[in-house]
Design an enzyme around this catalytic site. Sequence first.
Site, PDB file in Angstrom:
ATOM      1  N   ARG A  57      -2.414  -9.606  -0.106  1.00 27.83           N
ATOM      2  CA  ARG A  57      -1.586 -10.313   0.887  1.00 27.83           C
ATOM      3  C   ARG A  57      -0.579 -11.243   0.213  1.00 27.83           C
ATOM      4  O   ARG A  57       0.588 -11.289   0.601  1.00 27.83           O
ATOM      5  CB  ARG A  57      -2.455 -11.110   1.853  1.00 27.83           C
ATOM      6  CG  ARG A  57      -3.272 -10.241   2.792  1.00 27.83           C
ATOM      7  CD  ARG A  57      -4.171 -11.065   3.673  1.00 27.83           C
ATOM      8  NE  ARG A  57      -5.096 -11.828   2.844  1.00 27.83           N
ATOM      9  CZ  ARG A  57      -5.662 -12.979   3.184  1.00 27.83           C
ATOM     10  NH1 ARG A  57      -5.415 -13.528   4.351  1.00 27.83           N
ATOM     11  NH2 ARG A  57      -6.490 -13.589   2.365  1.00 27.83           N
ATOM     12  N   ASN A  69      -5.522  -9.655   6.717  1.00 24.69           N
ATOM     13  CA  ASN A  69      -6.662  -8.763   6.547  1.00 24.69           C
ATOM     14  C   ASN A  69      -7.242  -8.437   7.911  1.00 24.69           C
ATOM     15  O   ASN A  69      -7.279  -9.295   8.791  1.00 24.69           O
ATOM     16  CB  ASN A  69      -7.749  -9.420   5.696  1.00 24.69           C
ATOM     17  CG  ASN A  69      -7.399  -9.477   4.230  1.00 24.69           C
ATOM     18  OD1 ASN A  69      -6.556  -8.733   3.743  1.00 24.69           O
ATOM     19  ND2 ASN A  69      -8.052 -10.363   3.499  1.00 24.69           N
TER      20      ASN A  69
END
Length: 91
Positions: free
Chosen positions: A18, A36
């Site tokens: 990320r 996520n």
Amino acid sequence: MRRVSLTVFGRVQGVGFRYLTKMVADKIGVTGIVRNLLDGTVYIEARGDEQAIAAFIKAIKNGPSPYAKVTRVDLTELADDKVYRDFAVTN
């Protein structure tokens, strides 16, 4: 402008995916979000001009993290009806 969502499969959680996705987005000039999901995938919404989105998708498919292993990316075109201030990592 083009807005897309990507669901990224593979080894993409716990490898800095990320945060490196955010770095790529910031460098290319794409706005949106990355987070996520509970099933082990990563969800991305991205908005930018055609060239920026194409470069961003290519970078995601290659895996922005050296420890990631992207096995599949599901791409969905979204209506360009949402504007993001920047690119954010969310929960």
